[in-house]
Design an enzyme around this catalytic site. Structure first.
Site, short mmCIF file in Angstrom:
data_model
loop_
_atom_site.label_atom_id
_atom_site.label_comp_id
_atom_site.label_asym_id
_atom_site.label_seq_id
_atom_site.Cartn_x
_atom_site.Cartn_y
_atom_site.Cartn_z
CG ASP B 440 13.16 22.97 -130.27
OD1 ASP B 440 13.45 21.96 -130.90
OD2 ASP B 440 13.89 23.97 -130.17
CG ASP B 898 15.35 27.77 -129.53
OD1 ASP B 898 14.94 26.76 -130.12
OD2 ASP B 898 16.56 28.02 -129.39
CG ASP B 902 11.32 25.10 -132.65
OD1 ASP B 902 11.35 23.90 -132.96
OD2 ASP B 902 12.21 25.66 -132.01
#
Lengths: 333, 1255
Positions: B440, B898, B902
């Site tokens: 990410d 995080d 995700d």
């Protein structure tokens, strides 16, 4: 700042938790390789030689008698001979002493193709009954030789005791009988602990089927050493068991007359019977294989050591040679 | 003083509340709702009815909807036992052990039932406990979420705090600033007059930009708690679904007399659960979807239970062993039947009396039954081939490994006080085999902080830090930066530029030399969002520049062209510095920078903006700018403009936007700085900075009047064409611009991210960036963390505008397929040239590219690229990509992120890692490992992953070996006992074997083994590739170890039988019986197996020594102790060691011989391998730990360098590329100079004259 430290879960330092314990990291260098092969060679060859010489010192006489002891008339049907109680079973063998045999000389009987280690056989005994006079009734595992037809417990019960070996040997040399000492052939732990000195055979071999030898009901089990030896079940289908000891030396080239009473039925299952006289050394009885094996392996290792020495002389691989690293070996594509 | 502050605060807020945003904005922020046939309501798919402010209606069917209670747990109190037991016994091995345990209670069992049941209970118990604890944590997390509080209307205009879980459809709630929405809400009104509110959807899609939501005009009146007393409305809407960007509904609402007036609703009225209210004091909303009906929950997936590949492969190994077990069991049972159950043989064996009172397993009359019973018995007997203790040991080892990972001080982050935590220990070894990282962006790579870094005004670049790549490259080339700059720019820029560059670099050097001063400077300028230093601009120094007018205009654009508002700076009011809030963090940094340069934007009213400016004379004056129009930013326009009238009455248009867009709209007179700015922009972009170009235009009154009237006309148009119309009208005024310059903003990377990515790339890992953010941002970050570099060939996959507008799947597919094909052709052609390639995919294009028929083509292309960046991807797409990559490439994937967006990806990947940062806990909860910072990935993978993989592989192989050795000796004995199922060893030996005699050494191997130390792992990233290739647990190795086991077992058994049969083994003439042969063989097994592990281990601490030699000692101690027990307990083993075998020299020499022979094959193999085919770790071990260090430092360094995998991404790769580029340029330049000199007439004359002189 203090607050922060209190809240933080900083792991505490220890050499273990950081995986930094001091360690010995042996690397298999040529030195190590050669040294270990040499060590094995240097250790094994002497041991092998000693063992071989020890084995060589052992004198062993083996005589197979199961076939010879059948009269010609019965050779086609040995079973009818062995099962007929009316025929005299004695047969005389003569044994030659190849080398001088120093007392004690051990007399063994050797059975072959006899599966004492069959599970049904091994299980069919009662250790408790053997050592404890109160436990005559403990015959649970002894089937099918647990109780007599009228329900009385058999002591010693079970197939092992029932099939007790019953050939007997009488030895003589130059007309003089050789006494076979039948005391002290069993393990001490057996006579002292496992077989009760106040347990006497009861209703043994009284039923319809007679397996093997009978026992003197006056003698406690702890002194029935033949039975004790027999009850130490052999690990393999070919085995020897101690019959007795001869406490006099036998000279070389002497001839021993052996009177064998051939009672035990090995004919039915195609087993063989042998009479064995043997001396022992520190490695026990005759065992050439051990010595030879030791020497062979020792020799092999020496050979390997020499090979590696030559190899390192002529085609050495430098220790830690970076050219062997995978990224140096593979052409960069 | 303080109270006053509060008061002013309040005033400010009120004022802010008064701003009517809808007047400022030109466009609606969201795309128009898709055309829906409204008559669908009431039909399947559109059946939901919500009675607003009347949640009582939803207590009974058919309007009863789920509560707002969200549960992510797998079990509850009742289902835990059956469900988790079921899970456990889905493992084939466990099922087998259960069968064995059940059978062991019967008389068939060769040994005590306890020894079979206890390990099973232990294994299953531990696994269930683990499941339970994990689920408990999930439950606690749910509890926390479910009991959050929100204000709910309870009638009479009263709002009270209620926990989230009791919320019901139809409730009216009030959400305060910075709170999360408890469920999907319909926005009714907000603290702003016109009912807009700002929403942060980070948890949904990872975007950091604030989104504007606005309510319907008709609900605007409900802006006060009291007014909800009489509020009544009905919503008819679609059924719950997972699509985040669609919402189809009608609101039926009105006065009592005209109840049936209905208003269409669109996604811009929908506030989604897990998004956050920002910049808005409060909103009122009606609950539409609750609990598991909410879109975000529908987007989440059940967490799959993960098993590592090594473990899955281990299952196959177990199958092989199981097959072996079946085979030998079958042989045993058939053999047994053949031998015992035939009438003629039974008679022969009179001493067995098989016909009398027989037990079922030897019944000659029923060969089938006895054969079956023998088979069952054999299954139990040889059960040692299937190592149940392996499962126990692996659980223990992995737990300990996880503990070591958790306690590693190198993985501890001082800042957050957190360290890396392994949350599911069963994936440790997976860390050593990762080939692909899917990361990410926001919060993972970047710390979600924007910083103003550089700007270029009037073609002069300011804030000129030379970037690190250039610095590293020049350092390695031993040239200083100055000459580099000369060379770089000399070739293609005007002389003026080069001079300017030298200026900067000399500045730079000054700072470098005067480090103290630099630090001081830093201390002074610790302003969040402003990381800029250039003395020429700071402290009004720009006033001394050449063209002050353009400077001023530049700063005005900065201070005026935005949507931000100033907020009171709570902490330091004395410094007169303001803080700002705006739609995007970039705008905030512009405002802060403008403030630093002396243009403080201080107030905004409905129609005016107030700026405290520095006058050319150097004094500060406050000026008012009338805001005439705000032409807002959109992804298609890529620019934003404001039209203002200053105090003098002049009308200006200030514009900022993407470079190419602005350049297209420059007037003929406005291109003065274009060339220089372009060069600067390229430099900035390569440094990973986000750039924006500033321009302005002076508009004549007459022109404005004309334009304004058309604009207003367009504005009042209703319908879909409105937006297009507005855009077109805007175009007409945004032209003939004058370029001022550019700014560069740094999306700050987290500490050590660049280095970490560099190392990971060298270790052969591929890194894909998946982000919900827009393409430009993603590409910037790609540059910043060296995933991209400017000499890379970039493929951009995106839907062409016209394919998109047609909205036909077929057309879009063709479009994408064509692009893929074209790009792929290039990769095929370029492959020989080894050019680095990068792929940048847009979310919509990705959606098409991942459809069934073209996904293979897409993945083929993606895999052949050095780096892949996917932008604007939804959480579902992230998960989908992960799954497809995993399936298509078969490579081990690791996902790191995080936020809640995700979670899908984290769960889908082989390993999921959650950043335990400031965002919510969802990612961490779903992850297998959590870490406070991205940079810990390096050590976690390259050190711990490498170790764990090797440890577990070695451990499993050894386990297989050891159990084969032991189990097969049992089988061989059957060959000698007519397959009757007798056991050579005592029952206790069997129990002891896996419990005490061999377990601890293998655990120490599994926990403490190190091939090389951690720093060497880091220095030689190539070592990591051993794991990626999976060479330590390949079938070759597995078969090899099985073969070794079979060989060893044969050696042990045959040699023992051969040596010990017939002859006496003691001087006393005694021969061996079962117990003697058993104990001697067993001793040999114990020695062999323990010495074998000593051969495997390369890292002996005292623990390993203690365990290995202790285990052997333990065997003798056990034997002594067992033999000393009375015969009632010790049976045939009574006094065995002391009386029988111990004193016999034969025992010891046999064991020595057998052990040496059994180990010899492996030893020879090891010697040959090490001497002739050494592996990397072997050579490195030799280099490092050889008795004397065999290699000099230079070689060591050189090998360290070359062990890196050739890679196109990462910092080092970029430096290398730069050096190549520089060298090339230097060479060219030199050639040019030489040429020019040699061909110049002067030189000719000189040479001629020297020649003449000679003469």
């Amino acid at each position: 700042m203090d607050q922060k430290n209190k809240n933080s879960k900083k792991p505490s330092y220890s050499r273990f938790s950081q995986q930094e314990l001091s360690a010995w990291k042996p690397i298999l260098t040529p030195g190590w390789v050669i040294a270990s092969f040499l060590t094995i060679g240097a250790l094994f060859i002497p041991v092998g030689l000693v063992a071989l010489s020890a084995s060589d010192a052992v004198v062993e006489i083996v005589d197979r008698y199961d076939e010879e002891c059948i009269p010609d008339a019965y050779s086609m049907d040995p079973e009818s001979f062995i099962q007929n109680p009316d025929i005299k079973k004695t047969c005389v063998r003569s044994l030659r002493v190849p080398k001088k045999m120093v007392a004690p000389i051990f007399v063994y009987y050797q059975l072959e193709n006899f599966y004492q280690n069959h599970r049904r056989f091994v299980k069919s005994r009662s250790d408790k009954q053997l050592r404890d006079p109160e436990a005559n009734n403990d015959t649970y595992h002894c089937f099918p030789e647990a109780r007599t037809s009228d329900g009385k417990p058999i002591v010693p019960c079970g197939l092992i005791a029932w099939s007790l070996f019953n050939d007997t040997y009488k030895l003589s040399t130059r007309g003089k009988p050789l006494t076979i000492n039948k005391k002290g052939i069993a393990w001490k732990s057996d006579t002292e602990v496992k077989f009760g000195s106040n347990v006497y055979p009861k209703d043994f071999q009284k039923g319809g089927l007679i397996g093997g030898a009978k026992l003197d009901e006056k003698v406690p089990l702890s002194e029935q050493e033949d039975l004790i030896v027999w009850m130490r079940t052999a690990a393999l289908p070919n085995f020897r068991k101690l019959y007795g000891k001869i406490d006099t030396d036998l000279e070389a080239h002497e001839t021993i007359k052996a009177e064998v009473e051939n009672n035990y039925n090995t004919y039915k299952f195609g087993g063989r019977k042998k009479l064995v006289l043997s001396t022992t050394t520190w490695i026990g009885g005759k065992n050439d294989f051990l010595g030879v094996a030791y020497i062979t392996v020792g020799g092999l290792c020496l050979f390997m050591a020499i090979n590696f020495i030559l190899l390192y002389v002529f085609r050495p691989r430098r220790l830690g040679d970076p050219s062997y690293l995978s990224w140096n070996r593979l052409p960069v594509a | 003083m303080a109270t006053q502050n509060v008061e002013t605060n309040k005033k400010k807020k009120k004022k802010k509340g008064k701003v009517k945003w809808s007047d400022l904005y030109t466009f609606s922020c969201l795309r128009p709702p898709p055309p829906v046939n409204r008559s669908d309501f009431g039909h399947p798919g559109f059946s939901r009815v919500v009675f607003c402010n009347d949640s009582g209606m939803h207590k009974t069917k058919p309007y009863k909807y789920p509560t707002n209670d969200v549960s992510t747990t797998k079990y509850n109190v009742v289902t835990f036992l059956p469900k988790s037991l079921f899970e456990q016994f889905r493992r084939v091995a466990n099922l087998y052990f259960l069968l064995v345990a059940v059978l062991s209670v019967t008389s068939l069992a060769p040994f005590s039932p306890l020894s079979l049941i206890a390990p099973l209970v232990f294994v299953v118990g531990i696994s269930m406990l683990k499941e339970g604890v994990e689920d408990w944590h999930r439950f606690l997390q749910d509890l926390e979420v479910n009991s959050r509080k929100v204000k709910v209307h309870i009638g009479n205009g009263k709002f009270v705090d209620r926990s989230w879980k009791v919320l019901r459809v139809g409730d009216v709630v009030k959400v305060i600033k910075n709170e999360y929405f408890p469920s999907d809400l319909l926005l009714l009104s907000s603290s702003y007059e016109d009912g807009v509110c700002y929403v942060e959807t980070m948890n949904l899609d990872g975007e950091t930009n604030l989104k504007i939501k606005r309510c319907l005009e008709c609900t605007l009146i409900f802006d006060n708690e009291q007014k909800f007393d009489k509020f009544k409305a009905t919503i008819r809407c679609e059924d719950p679904n997972s699509s985040l960007y669609t919402f189809v509904a009608n609101l039926e609402f009105g006065d009592e007399d005209q109840l049936d007036s209905s208003y269409p609703l669109s996604p811009s009225q929908l506030l989604l659960r897990d998004s956050k209210l920002q910049n808005t004091d409060y909103v009122y909303g009606v609950v539409i979807f609750t609990g598991r009906d909410t879109k975000v929950v529908r987007n989440s997936m059940n967490s799959p239970s993960k098993r590592s590949r090594v473990e899955r492969k281990m299952d196959h190994v177990i199958y092989v062993l199981f097959f072996m077990l079946l085979l030998i069991s079958l042989i045993t049972s058939i053999g047994s039947v053949l031998y015992t159950d035939q009438p003629q043989t039974t008679k022969e064996w009179w001493y067995l009396r098989l016909l009398d009172d027989t037990d079922a397993s030897f019944d000659p009359d029923k060969p089938l039954i006895s054969g079956f019973l023998q088979f069952l018995r054999a299954l139990i007997l040889y059960g040692y081939l299937i190592p149940i203790s392996l499962y126990v040991s692996i659980e223990v080892v992995k737990f300990l490994q996880a503990m070591l990972i958790n306690n590693d001080l190198h993985l501890f982050d001082e800042m957050s006080g957190k360290s890396v935590e392994s949350r599911t220990s069963n994936l440790n070894e997976e860390l050593g085999q990762v080939e692909m990282i899917l990361s990410d962006k926001t919060g993972t790579l970047t710390c979600n902080q924007m910083e103003f870094r550089k700007c270029s005004i009037e073609g002069i670049s300011y804030g000129g830090d030379v970037n690190e790549i250039v610095r590293a490259a020049s350092q390695r080339m031993n040239i200083d930066i100055e000459s580099y700059r000369f060379n770089l720019d000399g070739a293609d820029s005007t002389p003026r530029d080069s001079i300017e560059m030298v200026e900067i670099s000399s500045d730079q050097n000054k700072i470098d030399l005067n480090a103290e001063k630099g630090i001081q400077n830093l201390g002074v300028m610790a302003i969040k969002g402003f990381n800029f230093r250039d003395d020429r601009l700071m402290n009004k120094m720009w006033l001394h520049g050449s063209n002050v007018w353009d400077m001023i205009m530049f700063f005005r654009v900065m201070a005026l062209c935005h949507t931000g508002i100033p907020v009171e700076n709570g902490e330091e009011t004395s410094s007169h510095k303001l803080k700002y809030e705006a739609e995007s963090p970039e705008e905030v940094t512009f405002l802060i920078a403008a403030q630093e340069f002396g243009f403080q934007f201080c107030r905004r009213t409905q129609s005016s903006m107030f700026v405290k400016e520095i006058d050319p004379s150097g004094f500060e004056v406050e000026r008012e700018y009338k805001l005439l129009n705000l032409l807002e930013f959109s992804s298609s326009r890529k620019r934003m403009s404001v039209i203002v009238r200053d105090e003098v009455g002049q009308i200006f248009l200030f514009c900022k936007g993407a470079d190419n867009i602005i350049f297209d709209r420059l007037g003929d007179g406005g291109r003065t700085y274009q060339h220089a700015t372009t060069i600067h922009l390229a430099n900035y972009a390569e440094d990973g900075l986000r750039t924006m170009v500033f321009a302005y235009r002076k508009i004549e009154d007459s022109e404005y009047e004309k334009w304004s009237s058309t604009f207003t006309k367009a504005k009042v148009t209703i319908g879909h064409e409105r937006e297009e119309l507005l855009e077109n009208v805007s175009e007409t005024i945004e032209k003939d611009l004058v370029l001022l310059g550019a700014v560069a903003v740094d999306d700050k990377l987290q500490d050590g991210v660049a280095e970490c990515i560099d190392k990971l790339a060298q270790a052969g890992l591929k890194i894909w960036l998946l982000t919900g953010d827009k393409k430009e941002t993603a590409v910037n970050i790609g540059f910043a963390c060296s995933l991209l570099r400017h000499d890379m060939k970039q493929f951009h996959l995106s839907l062409s505008r016209d394919a998109e507008s047609k909205n036909q799947l077929k057309a879009m597919k063709d479009d994408i397929l064509n692009q893929i094909e074209a790009s792929y052709q290039v990769t095929v052609n370029e492959k020989t040239k080894d050019d680095p390639l990068a792929l940048v995919v847009d979310g919509k294009a990705l959606e098409i590219a991942l459809t069934n028929d073209i996904r293979d083509r897409f993945l083929q292309l993606a895999v052949s690229c050095a780096s892949v960046i996917c932008c604007r991807v939804s959480p579902k797409q992230k998960a989908l990509i992960t799954r497809l990559v995993k399936r298509y490439t078969g490579k081990m994937t690791l996902a790191i992120g995080d936020g809640a967006n995700d979670v899908g990806m984290i769960q889908e990947a082989d390993i999921g890692i959650g950043i335990s940062g400031m965002e919510g806990m969802q990612a961490v909860m779903a992850s297998d490992f959590s870490m406070p910072q991205f940079r810990f990935l390096e050590r976690l993978l390259i050190v711990h992953g490498h170790w764990c993989y090797k440890r577990i592989s070695k451990m499993i192989l050894y386990f297989v070996y050891k159990n084969i050795v032991f189990g097969l000796t049992l089988f061989y004995y059957e060959l000698y006992s007519k397959f009757s199922g007798d056991v050579l060893y005592d029952g206790w030996y069997m129990v002891m074997f896996n419990l005490f005699l061999t377990s601890l050494p293998v655990i120490s191997l599994g926990v403490l083994e190190q091939d090389v130390s951690s720093d060497i792992c880091l220095q030689f990233p190539a070592l990591y590739q051993q794991g990626q290739k999976g060479i330590f647990f390949s079938w070759k190795r597995i078969i090899g170890w099985m073969g070794n086991g079979i060989l060893t077992s044969l050696a042990i058994f045959i040699l023992n039988v051969y040596i010990l049969s017939l002859s006496a083994f003691r001087q006393g003439g005694e021969v061996v019986d079962i117990s003697h042969l058993g104990v001697i063989t067993y001793t040999a097994v114990v020695w062999t197996v323990n010495c074998q592990i000593a051969l495997i281990i390369t890292h002996f601490t005292w623990i390993q020594h203690f365990f290995i030699w202790g285990s052997i000692l333990c065997w003798y101690i056990f034997l002594l102790f067992y033999g000393a027990l009375p015969p009632k307990y010790s049976h045939r083993e009574f006094g065995l060691l002391v009386e029988a075998v111990g004193p016999a020299p034969m025992y010891w020499i046999v064991v020595l011989f057998v052990v040496v022979i059994s180990l010899l094959p492996y030893f020879i193999y090891m010697v040959i391998q090490r001497s002739f085919y050494p592996m990397d770790d072997h050579v490195i071990q030799e280099m490092k730990y050889g008795r004397k260090i065999v290699v000099d430092d230079e070689t060591w360094l050189r090998e360290k360098q070359s062990s890196r995998k050739a890679t196109h991404i990462g910092f080092s790769a970029r430096v290398d590329a730069k050096i190549l580029h520089l060298k090339d340029q230097l060479h060219k330049k030199r050639m040019f100079i030489i040429k020019s000199i040699t061909s110049s007439p002067i030189r000719r004359s000189i040479t001629i004259s020297t020649l003449e002189n000679r003469d």
